[in-house]
Design an enzyme around this catalytic site. Sequence first.
Site, PDB file in Angstrom:
ATOM      1  N   SER A 109       0.834  -1.205   0.000  1.00 31.49           N
ATOM      2  CA  SER A 109       0.000   0.000   0.000  1.00 31.49           C
ATOM      3  C   SER A 109       0.874   1.263   0.000  1.00 31.49           C
ATOM      4  CB  SER A 109      -0.958  -0.082   1.196  1.00 31.49           C
ATOM      5  OG  SER A 109      -1.942   0.888   1.129  1.00 31.49           O
ATOM      6  N   ASP A 159     -10.647  -3.827  -4.848  1.00 32.55           N
ATOM      7  CA  ASP A 159      -9.973  -2.921  -3.908  1.00 32.55           C
ATOM      8  C   ASP A 159     -10.664  -1.549  -3.957  1.00 32.55           C
ATOM      9  OD1 ASP A 159      -8.215  -1.223  -2.560  1.00 32.55           O
ATOM     10  OD2 ASP A 159      -6.436  -2.309  -3.233  1.00 32.55           O
ATOM     11  N   HIS A 190      -8.349  -4.585  -0.484  1.00 31.52           N
ATOM     12  CA  HIS A 190      -7.031  -4.009  -0.204  1.00 31.52           C
ATOM     13  C   HIS A 190      -6.186  -4.904   0.719  1.00 31.52           C
ATOM     14  CE1 HIS A 190      -4.529  -0.489  -0.796  1.00 31.52           C
ATOM     15  NE2 HIS A 190      -4.269  -0.425   0.495  1.00 31.52           N
TER      16      HIS A 190
HETATM   17  C1  MLT Z   1      -1.397   6.030   0.048  1.00 34.84           C
HETATM   18  O1  MLT Z   1      -1.780   6.993   0.663  1.00 34.84           O
HETATM   19  O2  MLT Z   1      -0.211   5.771  -0.179  1.00 34.84           O
HETATM   20  C2  MLT Z   1      -2.456   5.119  -0.491  1.00 34.84           C
HETATM   21  O3  MLT Z   1      -3.674   5.777  -0.525  1.00 34.84           O
HETATM   22  C3  MLT Z   1      -2.562   3.864   0.263  1.00 34.84           C
HETATM   23  C4  MLT Z   1      -2.847   4.093   1.709  1.00 34.84           C
HETATM   24  O4  MLT Z   1      -1.927   4.238   2.470  1.00 34.84           O
HETATM   25  O5  MLT Z   1      -4.025   4.110   2.090  1.00 34.84           O
END
Ligand code: MLT
Length: 211
Positions: A109, A159, A190
């Site tokens: 992520s 996701d 996710h």
């Molecule tokens: C981010 O902010 O890098 C992406 O939206 C993934 C997350 O951390 O939720």
Amino acid sequence: MNKNGELGFIHRFVPSSGSSATLLLLHGTGGDENDLLPIGHQLLPEAALLSPRGRVRENGMLRFFRRVAEGVFDLQDLAIQTEALAEFIKRAANQYKFDTGQVIAVGYSNGANIAASVMLNEPNLLRGAVLFRPMVPFVPDSRRDLRNVSALLAAGRRDPIVSPEETSSLARLFEAGGALVSIHWHNGGHELGNDDLAAAKEWLELWPPAT
Ligand code: MLT
């Protein structure tokens, strides 16, 4: 080994027990440097593990760079943190005596997003990356030479944070630079499933780092 902010990032380092590879473990929002160590061991048991803690806080949760809203990144901070992470990798290689040519990022992520950012910013620093649920971190203003880079993108078909189109855009961006890209589609969202880890392990085993 837990190091407090030496080399620019609080981090953990676990020496290799035989492999020449180093997995750079990059946690997601709200995680820390301990989160991905078990996954690193599981994916490539003999590899060294380098696991930094993101330096940005959002409502008490650690991240690797600031964002304005979900999926809307602070590009100035992203550039600063990307350079800092690249510098950290080089300093750590010097300190712990591992080969920067054998570093494979494993990011989840937000950690996958900064890994992709490092790859686009400094194409020859990482040899490859397993990116779980990545997004396009930024669109470079010129084509990057990514011919030496391989990446596995592990995406969730349902996701709510990263759409399938976003995953395809990142794949196209990497491929435009000559990178070898594989995509694993998980039939969920996710969160990671066992199939994501199995796909990552298989990808790492089929594409072993030179020893
Ligand atoms: C981010 O902010 O890098 C992406 O939206 C993934 C997350 O951390 O939720």
